[in-house]
Motif scaffolding. Structure first.
Motif, PDB file in Angstrom:
ATOM      1  N   ALA A 202       0.839  -1.199   0.000  1.00 56.77           N
ATOM      2  CA  ALA A 202       0.000   0.000   0.000  1.00 56.77           C
ATOM      3  C   ALA A 202       0.875   1.249   0.000  1.00 56.77           C
ATOM      4  O   ALA A 202       2.073   1.195   0.303  1.00 56.77           O
ATOM      5  N   LEU A 203       0.270   2.383  -0.323  1.00 54.30           N
ATOM      6  CA  LEU A 203       0.994   3.650  -0.314  1.00 54.30           C
ATOM      7  C   LEU A 203       1.352   4.053   1.107  1.00 54.30           C
ATOM      8  O   LEU A 203       0.616   3.779   2.053  1.00 54.30           O
ATOM      9  N   GLY A 204       2.490   4.721   1.252  1.00 58.92           N
ATOM     10  CA  GLY A 204       2.876   5.266   2.537  1.00 58.92           C
ATOM     11  C   GLY A 204       2.197   6.600   2.785  1.00 58.92           C
ATOM     12  O   GLY A 204       1.409   7.085   1.973  1.00 58.92           O
ATOM     13  N   GLY A 205       2.488   7.183   3.937  1.00 62.57           N
ATOM     14  CA  GLY A 205       1.894   8.468   4.281  1.00 62.57           C
ATOM     15  C   GLY A 205       1.132   8.387   5.588  1.00 62.57           C
ATOM     16  O   GLY A 205       1.037   7.333   6.219  1.00 62.57           O
ATOM     17  N   LYS A 206       0.588   9.521   6.010  1.00 59.11           N
ATOM     18  CA  LYS A 206      -0.077   9.604   7.309  1.00 59.11           C
ATOM     19  C   LYS A 206      -1.275   8.668   7.414  1.00 59.11           C
ATOM     20  O   LYS A 206      -1.574   8.147   8.480  1.00 59.11           O
ATOM     21  N   GLY A 207      -1.975   8.446   6.326  1.00 55.08           N
ATOM     22  CA  GLY A 207      -3.165   7.615   6.375  1.00 55.08           C
ATOM     23  C   GLY A 207      -2.893   6.146   6.614  1.00 55.08           C
ATOM     24  O   GLY A 207      -3.803   5.402   7.017  1.00 55.08           O
ATOM     25  N   THR A 208      -1.668   5.690   6.360  1.00 61.11           N
ATOM     26  CA  THR A 208      -1.352   4.266   6.506  1.00 61.11           C
ATOM     27  C   THR A 208      -0.232   4.009   7.515  1.00 61.11           C
ATOM     28  O   THR A 208       0.231   2.881   7.647  1.00 61.11           O
ATOM     29  N   GLU A 209       0.193   5.026   8.235  1.00 60.56           N
ATOM     30  CA  GLU A 209       1.296   4.852   9.181  1.00 60.56           C
ATOM     31  C   GLU A 209       0.939   3.822  10.252  1.00 60.56           C
ATOM     32  O   GLU A 209      -0.102   3.912  10.899  1.00 60.56           O
ATOM     33  N   ARG A 210       1.796   2.814  10.387  1.00 62.06           N
ATOM     34  CA  ARG A 210       1.623   1.728  11.373  1.00 62.06           C
ATOM     35  C   ARG A 210       0.279   1.023  11.240  1.00 62.06           C
ATOM     36  O   ARG A 210      -0.280   0.549  12.215  1.00 62.06           O
ATOM     37  N   ILE A 211      -0.217   0.939  10.014  1.00 63.28           N
ATOM     38  CA  ILE A 211      -1.460   0.215   9.799  1.00 63.28           C
ATOM     39  C   ILE A 211      -1.285  -1.258  10.142  1.00 63.28           C
ATOM     40  O   ILE A 211      -2.219  -1.934  10.601  1.00 63.28           O
ATOM     41  N   VAL A 212      -0.065  -1.774   9.936  1.00 65.49           N
ATOM     42  CA  VAL A 212       0.255  -3.136  10.383  1.00 65.49           C
ATOM     43  C   VAL A 212       0.750  -3.016  11.819  1.00 65.49           C
ATOM     44  O   VAL A 212       1.937  -2.885  12.090  1.00 65.49           O
TER      45      VAL A 212
END
Length: 312
Positions: A202-212
């Protein structure tokens, strides 16, 4: 038409073929080679109409009053403040599609390397251990379930290759893709719990930070394996390292890290990881195509034509 009188700013080193193409068409100013960044920008900033490369923050945009376009080298554009670009009426482009195959190939390569311990097998032979002992029995991809976090262009190429390896593919994303045959999950923890492998693209950035998160990693479990070919920031790296050390996570193949190229040394002692120096698109064929697309976006902009790959 392109014009050598057009001044562009190059923010970091690019592939030689890309730099040569830019130099043929434009007057290039290399920010990354400036000894005094502030003085350099004060001198050339008022003339700059385009940026080639990434690492663009609001301050840099503000220092370039005539800036019209940022042509990023790479599909991920999280190093560019797109909100600031949009507010300044500056276009942003990236280089999608041309690197899909290279990243997908490396992903499968990392998976096989981790499952079969190929790096360790190489060292086993080189160190002369084979005549004295067998290497051991490990795992394979056939029959396993792989969950893909981010079924975009590259994710789809990974899915195709995983199916060729006789794997079952499922995916997690913001919404279900009706034309895709794979099972969709709207909860990442649930998908991780049901998977043998979790691939992050997935794309990086604030919306996906530490999503895992730790919860996702724990759900993946002692027999689960993680592959990250996206951005290090998508994973709780500390939690991942702790779980790899304790056996709470089965293994990881990592092409990206939070603070790369600085990799936590604790990874080096682990036998259940494969480490790679962010080389997902690092083939001559792909990087040449990426550079050509950077130039194509700039050429189209200054010719008043539609941008081949606009993101803003």
């Amino acid at each position: 038409m392109t014009d050598a009188a057009i001044d562009i700013l190059q923010t970091h080193k690019l592939l030689a073929s890309c730099e040569a193409g830019l130099a043929e068409r434009y007057t290039v100013h290399k920010l990354h080679e400036a000894t005094d960044r502030a003085a350099f920008l004060a001198e050339v900033g008022p003339r700059i109409r385009a940026i080639a490369g990434g690492n663009v923050d609001p301050g840099l945009i503000a220092a370039l009053p005539k800036l019209e376009i940022i042509a990023n080298f790479g599909v991920g554009y999280d190093s560019i403040d797109t909100a600031a670009a949009r507010a300044a009426n500056v276009r942003v482009t990236n280089t999608p599609n041309v690197l899909n195959d290279a990243v997908a190939e490396l992903t499968i390569g990392l998976m096989v390397a981790l499952a079969r311990r190929i790096p360790q097998a190489d060292q086993f032979v080189r160190q002369g251990k084979w005549p004295h002992a067998g290497f051991g029995l490990f795992s394979e991809l056939t029959g396993k379930t792989v969950g893909i976090l981010g079924l975009g262009r590259i994710g789809k190429e990974i899915a195709t290759r995983a199916q060729a390896m006789k794997m079952r593919v499922v995916y997690y994303g913001r919404k279900r893709q009706p034309t895709e045959p794979h099972v969709f999950y709207d909860n990442l923890v649930d998908m991780a719990r049901d998977c043998d492998w979790l691939v992050i693209i997935a794309l990086g950035g604030k919306g996906t930070e530490r999503i895992v998160s730790r919860e996702v990693l724990t759900a993946l479990g002692p027999k689960g394996r993680l592959v990250n070919v996206a951005r290090g920031t998508l994973v709780d790296e500390d939690a991942m390292l702790e779980l790899l050390q304790s056996g709470g996570l089965g293994g990881a193949a990592l092409d990206v890290f939070v603070n790369e190229p600085a990799v936590p040394e604790a990874f080096f002692a682990l036998d259940n990881v494969v480490l790679s120096p962010h080389q997902g698109s690092a083939t001559t064929q792909t990087r040449d195509a990426m550079g050509a697309l950077v130039i194509a976006n700039l050429d189209a902009h200054f010719a008043g034509e539609p941008l081949p790959s606009a993101v803003v």
